[in-house]
Design an enzyme around this catalytic site. Structure first.
Site, PDB file in Angstrom:
ATOM      1  N   GLY A  17       0.827  -1.212   0.000  1.00 42.90           N
ATOM      2  CA  GLY A  17       0.000   0.000   0.000  1.00 42.90           C
ATOM      3  C   GLY A  17       0.857   1.256   0.000  1.00 42.90           C
ATOM      4  O   GLY A  17       0.478   2.272   0.587  1.00 42.90           O
ATOM      5  N   HIS A  18       1.994   1.221  -0.686  1.00 42.06           N
ATOM      6  CA  HIS A  18       2.963   2.338  -0.616  1.00 42.06           C
ATOM      7  C   HIS A  18       2.448   3.616  -1.253  1.00 42.06           C
ATOM      8  O   HIS A  18       3.005   4.674  -1.027  1.00 42.06           O
ATOM      9  CB  HIS A  18       4.285   1.934  -1.275  1.00 42.06           C
ATOM     10  N   ARG A  19       1.384   3.520  -2.048  1.00 43.96           N
ATOM     11  CA  ARG A  19       0.866   4.752  -2.655  1.00 43.96           C
ATOM     12  C   ARG A  19      -0.273   5.359  -1.837  1.00 43.96           C
ATOM     13  O   ARG A  19      -0.794   6.415  -2.161  1.00 43.96           O
ATOM     14  CB  ARG A  19       0.374   4.474  -4.080  1.00 43.96           C
ATOM     15  N   MET A  21      -2.019   6.856   1.850  1.00 38.70           N
ATOM     16  CA  MET A  21      -1.565   7.916   2.764  1.00 38.70           C
ATOM     17  C   MET A  21      -0.526   7.372   3.756  1.00 38.70           C
ATOM     18  O   MET A  21       0.546   7.962   3.938  1.00 38.70           O
ATOM     19  CB  MET A  21      -2.753   8.510   3.523  1.00 38.70           C
ATOM     20  N   VAL A  22      -0.815   6.238   4.381  1.00 36.74           N
ATOM     21  CA  VAL A  22       0.100   5.673   5.382  1.00 36.74           C
ATOM     22  C   VAL A  22       1.343   5.100   4.704  1.00 36.74           C
ATOM     23  O   VAL A  22       2.473   5.343   5.143  1.00 36.74           O
ATOM     24  CB  VAL A  22      -0.624   4.574   6.197  1.00 36.74           C
ATOM     25  N   SER A 113      -7.046  -0.305  13.563  1.00 38.13           N
ATOM     26  CA  SER A 113      -7.548   1.073  13.566  1.00 38.13           C
ATOM     27  C   SER A 113      -8.335   1.312  14.845  1.00 38.13           C
ATOM     28  O   SER A 113      -8.949   0.388  15.383  1.00 38.13           O
ATOM     29  CB  SER A 113      -8.460   1.258  12.360  1.00 38.13           C
ATOM     30  N   SER A 114      -8.333   2.577  15.305  1.00 33.59           N
ATOM     31  CA  SER A 114      -9.085   2.875  16.528  1.00 33.59           C
ATOM     32  C   SER A 114     -10.579   2.625  16.350  1.00 33.59           C
ATOM     33  O   SER A 114     -11.289   2.410  17.327  1.00 33.59           O
ATOM     34  CB  SER A 114      -8.850   4.326  16.942  1.00 33.59           C
ATOM     35  N   CYS A 115     -11.071   2.621  15.104  1.00 35.57           N
ATOM     36  CA  CYS A 115     -12.520   2.480  14.932  1.00 35.57           C
ATOM     37  C   CYS A 115     -12.978   1.032  15.038  1.00 35.57           C
ATOM     38  O   CYS A 115     -14.151   0.744  14.825  1.00 35.57           O
ATOM     39  CB  CYS A 115     -12.991   3.133  13.648  1.00 35.57           C
ATOM     40  N   TYR A 142     -15.768  -3.588   8.319  1.00 29.90           N
ATOM     41  CA  TYR A 142     -14.345  -3.210   8.316  1.00 29.90           C
ATOM     42  C   TYR A 142     -13.703  -3.664   9.621  1.00 29.90           C
ATOM     43  O   TYR A 142     -12.610  -4.242   9.629  1.00 29.90           O
ATOM     44  CB  TYR A 142     -14.278  -1.691   8.168  1.00 29.90           C
ATOM     45  N   LYS A 146     -10.578  -6.228  10.258  1.00 32.24           N
ATOM     46  CA  LYS A 146      -9.356  -5.760  10.913  1.00 32.24           C
ATOM     47  C   LYS A 146      -9.062  -6.564  12.183  1.00 32.24           C
ATOM     48  O   LYS A 146      -7.904  -6.878  12.488  1.00 32.24           O
ATOM     49  CB  LYS A 146      -9.483  -4.270  11.256  1.00 32.24           C
ATOM     50  N   ASN A 171      -7.416   8.398  14.105  1.00 29.15           N
ATOM     51  CA  ASN A 171      -7.730   9.071  12.832  1.00 29.15           C
ATOM     52  C   ASN A 171      -6.491   9.797  12.330  1.00 29.15           C
ATOM     53  O   ASN A 171      -5.885  10.568  13.075  1.00 29.15           O
ATOM     54  CB  ASN A 171      -8.836  10.111  13.029  1.00 29.15           C
ATOM     55  N   HIS A 185     -12.552  10.600   4.850  1.00 25.78           N
ATOM     56  CA  HIS A 185     -12.646  10.744   6.303  1.00 25.78           C
ATOM     57  C   HIS A 185     -12.967  12.209   6.606  1.00 25.78           C
ATOM     58  O   HIS A 185     -12.805  13.081   5.758  1.00 25.78           O
ATOM     59  CB  HIS A 185     -11.320  10.366   6.968  1.00 25.78           C
ATOM     60  N   TRP A 208     -21.038  17.546   8.199  1.00 27.53           N
ATOM     61  CA  TRP A 208     -21.908  16.393   8.441  1.00 27.53           C
ATOM     62  C   TRP A 208     -22.039  16.083   9.934  1.00 27.53           C
ATOM     63  O   TRP A 208     -21.059  16.155  10.680  1.00 27.53           O
ATOM     64  CB  TRP A 208     -21.349  15.158   7.751  1.00 27.53           C
ATOM     65  N   ARG A 215     -13.121  13.434  18.506  1.00 25.37           N
ATOM     66  CA  ARG A 215     -12.149  12.606  17.791  1.00 25.37           C
ATOM     67  C   ARG A 215     -10.729  13.090  18.063  1.00 25.37           C
ATOM     68  O   ARG A 215     -10.494  14.247  18.380  1.00 25.37           O
ATOM     69  CB  ARG A 215     -12.402  12.659  16.273  1.00 25.37           C
TER      70      ARG A 215
END
Ligand SMILES: NC(=O)c1ccc[n+]([C@@H]2O[C@H](COP(=O)([O-])OP(=O)(O)OC[C@H]3O[C@@H](n4cnc5c(N)ncnc54)[C@H](OP(=O)(O)O)[C@@H]3O)[C@@H](O)[C@H]2O)c1
Length: 332
Positions: A17-19, A21-22, A113-115, A142, A146, A171, A185, A208, A215
């Site tokens: 997943g190098h492209r 954000m992370v 993930s925290s979610c 999701y 995870k 987040n 997000h 929204w 958060r």
């Protein structure tokens, strides 16, 4: 809790997943670590494809894997693409973890993930509250995928002695975020809406939800730094939360983003949109006990993120490949 020193120098490191954000932030940070990189874009290697993943690992044999590839999105994407979020994320986790083990990968980091914590778990969220209550319904598929990934990493450690660890980022925001108008997000959605309102001279921006959920936000380059720290120093089955340990309400965040962008109009709230969990703040005691703290303040991070957003806009305009709207809106 393990505190072994794992040497990264000289290792062949696969950033899956190098492209994203992370992944891109990990690449920036790993550039300072004297490692050899292995990458594969989705068109070269679809991580949902088990036989392709097995063949790729057998040929490349990475020493280290950062498993930062996943199907990721905001509350609407999670809630509507429920089958895809479950299926894709289960397949990616299962294929990569098994292939890493089968090809004697020395160390793997899985991204939770925290979610994925229970909806009403006590705040701040401790690592041991995983699986202690019902999940937030909007992102249940999701979360299930995870949690399965975290439990796989743990089970491979227990049964096979594999040095696989898991992290639970809060987040994130920063360069490379997804600015899709429906699927982003909250942070990226706010940057985009305030920026567009400023450019068009709109007098009102709609945020929204009620604005009341609280958060926590971590700048993605801080996350990458924490991951390298943990890759080198942490070796235990329990996941490690990665966050700042501080939260703010969405309404407060909206005010901060509006100020950074330079939007001077009104802000209203669309309460027909879902809020998600009422509060989501990580307990970062384990991480700070391991010697790491976030260093980018939210004020500085918003400035950096807005600068990155404008630079990405400019690049896309100049590249003339797609119109701006489509280019920054591709759902992932
Ligand atoms: N963003 C957050 O706020 C946040 C918070 C907590 C945890 N995390 C976790 O951090 C990790 C990375 O998130 P992110 O924000 O960087 O997401 P992202 O920007 O959407 O990047 C995800 C990456 O995964 C790749 N990918 C997705 N499906 C793939 C497949 N089938 N085969 C190969 N590659 C695939 C994508 O490739 P393409 O570029 O080709 O689409 C992309 O490079 C995820 O595990 C996520 O759960 C993120």
């Amino acid at each position: 809790m393990g505190s072994a020193i794992f040497e990264l120098k000289g290792k062949t490191v696969f950033v899956a997943g190098h492209r994203g954000m992370v992944g891109a932030a990990l690449m920036r940070r790993l550039a300072h670590e004297q490692v050899d990189f292995l990458t594969a874009s989705r068109s070269q290697l679809d991580l949902r494809d088990q036989s392709a993943v097995n063949a790729w690992f057998a040929a490349k044999r990475p020493h280290v894997v950062f498993l930062a590839a996943a199907k990721v999105g905001g509350i609407v994407a999670n809630n509507t693409l429920r089958a895809e979020f479950l299926r894709d994320n289960l397949a990616i986790a299962s294929n990569v973890i098994q292939a890493a083990y089968a090809n004697r990968c020395e160390k793997l980091m899985f991204f939770g993930s925290s979610c994925i914590y229970s909806r009403l778990a006590p705040q701040p969220l401790q690592e041991n509250s995983l699986l202690t209550g019902p999940l937030e319904l909007t992102n249940e598929p999701y979360a299930i995928a995870k949690i399965a990934g975290i439990k796989m990493a743990e089970a491979y450690r227990v049964q096979y002695g594999a040095d696989f660890i898991s992290v639970m980022p809060t987040n994130l925001y920063g360069p490379g975020d997804n600015y899709h108008p429906e699927y982003s997000h909250v942070f990226a959605g706010l940057i985009r809406r305030f920026h567009e309102a400023k450019i068009s001279g709109a007098s009102n921006v709609v945020v929204w939800g009620t604005g009341t959920p609280r958060r926590e936000f971590l700048y993605v380059d801080d996350l990458a730094d924490a991951c390298i720290h943990l890759m080198k120093t942490y070796s235990s089955p329990e996941p490690v939360n990665i966050g700042t340990g501080e939260d703010i309400s969405i309404a407060e965040l909206a005010l901060m983003v509006a100020a950074a962008v330079g939007f001077r109009g009104e802000i209203s709230f669309d309460t027909s949109r879902p809020d998600g969990m009422p509060r989501k703040l990580l307990d970062v005691g384990r991480l700070s006990g391991l010697g790491w703290r976030a260093t980018t303040s939210l004020e500085d991070g918003i400035e950096l993120a807005y600068r990155a957003f404008r630079a990405e806009n400019d690049r896309r305009r100049q590249s003339d490949l797609l119109d701006l709207d489509r280019a920054i809106c591709l759902p992932k």
